[in-house]
Write a protein that holds these residues in place. Structure first.
Motif, PDB file in Angstrom:
ATOM      1  N   LEU A 160       0.815  -1.217   0.000  1.00 42.92           N
ATOM      2  CA  LEU A 160       0.000   0.000   0.000  1.00 42.92           C
ATOM      3  C   LEU A 160       0.850   1.269   0.000  1.00 42.92           C
ATOM      4  N   SER A 161       2.121   1.157   0.375  1.00 41.63           N
ATOM      5  CA  SER A 161       2.991   2.332   0.393  1.00 41.63           C
ATOM      6  C   SER A 161       3.717   2.561  -0.931  1.00 41.63           C
ATOM      7  N   ARG A 162       3.491   1.713  -1.921  1.00 34.86           N
ATOM      8  CA  ARG A 162       4.204   1.833  -3.197  1.00 34.86           C
ATOM      9  C   ARG A 162       3.574   2.907  -4.077  1.00 34.86           C
ATOM     10  N   ASP A 163       4.356   3.345  -5.059  1.00 32.84           N
ATOM     11  CA  ASP A 163       3.934   4.472  -5.892  1.00 32.84           C
ATOM     12  C   ASP A 163       2.695   4.174  -6.720  1.00 32.84           C
ATOM     13  N   PHE A 164       2.544   2.916  -7.177  1.00 34.93           N
ATOM     14  CA  PHE A 164       1.410   2.620  -8.042  1.00 34.93           C
ATOM     15  C   PHE A 164       0.082   2.780  -7.297  1.00 34.93           C
ATOM     16  N   VAL A 165       0.102   2.561  -5.969  1.00 38.98           N
ATOM     17  CA  VAL A 165      -1.117   2.750  -5.177  1.00 38.98           C
ATOM     18  C   VAL A 165      -1.479   4.230  -5.124  1.00 38.98           C
ATOM     19  N   THR A 166      -0.465   5.084  -4.949  1.00 45.28           N
ATOM     20  CA  THR A 166      -0.711   6.531  -4.964  1.00 45.28           C
ATOM     21  C   THR A 166      -1.289   6.970  -6.307  1.00 45.28           C
ATOM     22  N   ALA A 167      -0.739   6.406  -7.400  1.00 39.52           N
ATOM     23  CA  ALA A 167      -1.246   6.752  -8.726  1.00 39.52           C
ATOM     24  C   ALA A 167      -2.685   6.292  -8.919  1.00 39.52           C
ATOM     25  N   LEU A 168      -3.006   5.103  -8.423  1.00 41.47           N
ATOM     26  CA  LEU A 168      -4.372   4.599  -8.537  1.00 41.47           C
ATOM     27  C   LEU A 168      -5.354   5.481  -7.769  1.00 41.47           C
ATOM     28  N   ARG A 169      -4.951   5.913  -6.585  1.00 37.14           N
ATOM     29  CA  ARG A 169      -5.825   6.789  -5.802  1.00 37.14           C
ATOM     30  C   ARG A 169      -6.006   8.138  -6.502  1.00 37.14           C
ATOM     31  N   ALA A 170      -4.933   8.629  -7.108  1.00 37.18           N
ATOM     32  CA  ALA A 170      -5.029   9.912  -7.814  1.00 37.18           C
ATOM     33  C   ALA A 170      -5.946   9.815  -9.024  1.00 37.18           C
ATOM     34  N   ASN A 171      -6.022   8.637  -9.624  1.00 33.54           N
ATOM     35  CA  ASN A 171      -6.880   8.439 -10.791  1.00 33.54           C
ATOM     36  C   ASN A 171      -8.314   8.086 -10.409  1.00 33.54           C
ATOM     37  N   GLY A 172      -8.599   8.063  -9.112  1.00 33.75           N
ATOM     38  CA  GLY A 172      -9.969   7.862  -8.665  1.00 33.75           C
ATOM     39  C   GLY A 172     -10.391   6.416  -8.471  1.00 33.75           C
ATOM     40  N   ALA A 173      -9.432   5.492  -8.410  1.00 27.60           N
ATOM     41  CA  ALA A 173      -9.789   4.092  -8.163  1.00 27.60           C
ATOM     42  C   ALA A 173     -10.352   3.934  -6.761  1.00 27.60           C
ATOM     43  N   SER A 174     -11.326   3.037  -6.618  1.00 28.14           N
ATOM     44  CA  SER A 174     -11.943   2.824  -5.304  1.00 28.14           C
ATOM     45  C   SER A 174     -10.957   2.141  -4.363  1.00 28.14           C
ATOM     46  N   GLU A 175     -11.112   2.432  -3.079  1.00 23.41           N
ATOM     47  CA  GLU A 175     -10.214   1.842  -2.081  1.00 23.41           C
ATOM     48  C   GLU A 175     -10.346   0.320  -2.060  1.00 23.41           C
ATOM     49  N   ARG A 176     -11.557  -0.163  -2.257  1.00 26.69           N
ATOM     50  CA  ARG A 176     -11.765  -1.616  -2.269  1.00 26.69           C
ATOM     51  C   ARG A 176     -10.998  -2.264  -3.419  1.00 26.69           C
ATOM     52  N   SER A 177     -11.045  -1.640  -4.598  1.00 30.60           N
ATOM     53  CA  SER A 177     -10.325  -2.172  -5.744  1.00 30.60           C
ATOM     54  C   SER A 177      -8.818  -2.129  -5.512  1.00 30.60           C
ATOM     55  N   ILE A 178      -8.347  -1.057  -4.911  1.00 28.75           N
ATOM     56  CA  ILE A 178      -6.914  -0.921  -4.642  1.00 28.75           C
ATOM     57  C   ILE A 178      -6.449  -2.027  -3.699  1.00 28.75           C
ATOM     58  N   VAL A 179      -7.224  -2.246  -2.639  1.00 28.24           N
ATOM     59  CA  VAL A 179      -6.824  -3.218  -1.616  1.00 28.24           C
ATOM     60  C   VAL A 179      -6.910  -4.644  -2.143  1.00 28.24           C
ATOM     61  N   LEU A 180      -8.044  -5.003  -2.744  1.00 28.17           N
ATOM     62  CA  LEU A 180      -8.293  -6.396  -3.097  1.00 28.17           C
ATOM     63  C   LEU A 180      -7.686  -6.803  -4.439  1.00 28.17           C
ATOM     64  N   ARG A 181      -7.673  -5.914  -5.417  1.00 32.53           N
ATOM     65  CA  ARG A 181      -7.209  -6.289  -6.753  1.00 32.53           C
ATOM     66  C   ARG A 181      -5.722  -5.999  -6.986  1.00 32.53           C
ATOM     67  N   HIS A 182      -5.204  -4.985  -6.323  1.00 36.56           N
ATOM     68  CA  HIS A 182      -3.833  -4.560  -6.612  1.00 36.56           C
ATOM     69  C   HIS A 182      -2.868  -4.830  -5.450  1.00 36.56           C
ATOM     70  N   ALA A 183      -3.165  -4.280  -4.283  1.00 40.74           N
ATOM     71  CA  ALA A 183      -2.247  -4.432  -3.152  1.00 40.74           C
ATOM     72  C   ALA A 183      -2.161  -5.883  -2.694  1.00 40.74           C
ATOM     73  N   LEU A 184      -3.315  -6.555  -2.610  1.00 41.44           N
ATOM     74  CA  LEU A 184      -3.302  -7.938  -2.129  1.00 41.44           C
ATOM     75  C   LEU A 184      -2.539  -8.849  -3.080  1.00 41.44           C
ATOM     76  N   ARG A 185      -2.665  -8.613  -4.384  1.00 44.06           N
ATOM     77  CA  ARG A 185      -1.915  -9.436  -5.337  1.00 44.06           C
ATOM     78  C   ARG A 185      -0.416  -9.188  -5.211  1.00 44.06           C
ATOM     79  N   ASN A 186      -0.009  -7.945  -5.028  1.00 44.06           N
ATOM     80  CA  ASN A 186       1.420  -7.649  -4.859  1.00 44.06           C
ATOM     81  C   ASN A 186       1.960  -8.194  -3.541  1.00 44.06           C
ATOM     82  N   ALA A 187       1.091  -8.312  -2.549  1.00 44.59           N
ATOM     83  CA  ALA A 187       1.518  -8.876  -1.261  1.00 44.59           C
ATOM     84  C   ALA A 187       1.427 -10.394  -1.259  1.00 44.59           C
TER      85      ALA A 187
END
Length: 313
Positions: free
Chosen positions: A207-234
């Protein structure tokens, strides 16, 4: 990815061979032998010499291992000289018990640990500190104490689940599930908080990586960020922990099978070791080693799915 799997299979084959040889040598070096176990405490030297020769114990250790290996490569694990039972049949009858415990406990640990770890990473604060304490407690809890507490509470005081025994799945699915609740909980509970802490740490790093910041800036939902992106990277360290948990629980089932009177491979291995029953010991060791090899290969495949760099290796 294909080359990686081929290398893993080659290493796995060598590992199975080395483990089987070491087990054979260690058993041969242990005090006593199968002939003494069969004859009991009172026997004549002539009877012992005759049985010792009939069992082939007068041959060199490596010669005996070569005979066993030649049969094993053809799928014949031999017959127990103590009980007279076919080793493969004994393992086949007990393997579902051990697999039910190990797979059930691993799944329970992983599902609960990932859910709690993700929740802790997202919420943070006191919840995160609470998991640190729970993780330490999970390491400290003795399995035998936890098993006794669970039996006392949920089999004696509140008779919700059976305290001992195993019901085959094909005979009674409901009885099978109820009989696994207490032993699986005993195996899974200490590791769940530890699993949650590792998941939380991996999620916080993702969640501290740059791509998460970019996703939030582009308006991605927090649920999508956590479950689809951060969880896969973790996922890579989490997959590693799943494999290690499964392997660790294989040895943990020996104790749990004894406490809950479940006829699994752990009890068979302990009994065979005490009787110097080499074919049975070798059979159980081979099954355990193959289980470890299979889990490691599955983890490699999961890495390839989670990390494209692994697929191109």
């Amino acid at each position: 990815m294909t080359r990686l799997i081929a290398r893993r299979l080659l290493v796995s084959g060598l590992l199975v061979g080395v483990v089987s040889l070491l087990t054979f040598l260690l058993q041969a070096a242990a005090p006593g032998d199968t002939a003494r176990t069969i004859l009991g405490d009172h026997y004549s030297p002539a009877a012992y010499a005759r049985l010792h020769r009939e069992l082939g114990l007068d041959e060199p250790v490596l010669t005996r291992y070569g005979h066993w290996l030649a049969h094993a490569l053809r799928g014949d694990l031999g017959t127990s000289p103590v009980s007279g039972l076919d080793v493969t049949a004994q393992i086949a009858s007990r393997l579902p018990v051990t697999l039910s415990l190990t797979v059930g406990a691993t799944a329970a640990t992983a599902l609960a640990g990932v859910a709690l770890g993700v929740l802790s990473a997202v919420r943070g604060g006191r919840l995160g500190r609470a998991f640190d304490v729970l993780a330490l407690a999970g390491y400290a809890l003795p399995n035998f104490w936890l098993a006794l507490v669970l039996v006392t509470l949920f089999a004696v005081t509140f008779p919700l689940f059976p305290a001992t025994g195993y019901v085959p799945l094909e005979d009674d699915p409901g009885g099978w599930a109820r009989g696994l609740v207490l032993p699986v909980t005993t195996l899974a509970l200490p590791g769940t908080a530890v699993f949650a802490k590792q998941t939380r740490d991996a999620m916080l790093a993702a969640l501290s990586r740059d791509f998460v910041t970019a996703l939030r800036a582009n308006g991605a939902s927090e649920r999508s960020i956590v479950l689809r992106h951060a969880l896969r990277n973790a996922g890579v360290p989490v997959v590693t922990l799943v494999g290690l948990t499964f392997i660790g629980l294989l040895s943990g089932t020996v104790f749990v099978e004894a406490v809950f009177a479940m006829p699994g491979l752990g009890g068979l291995a302990v009994q065979a070791t005490g009787q110097h029953d080499v074919p049975t010991i070798q059979g159980v060791v081979i099954v355990f080693t193959l289980a470890v090899v299979t889990v490691n290969l599955a983890a490699d495949l999961a890495y390839g799915w989670l990390d494209p760099k692994v697929r191109s290796a």
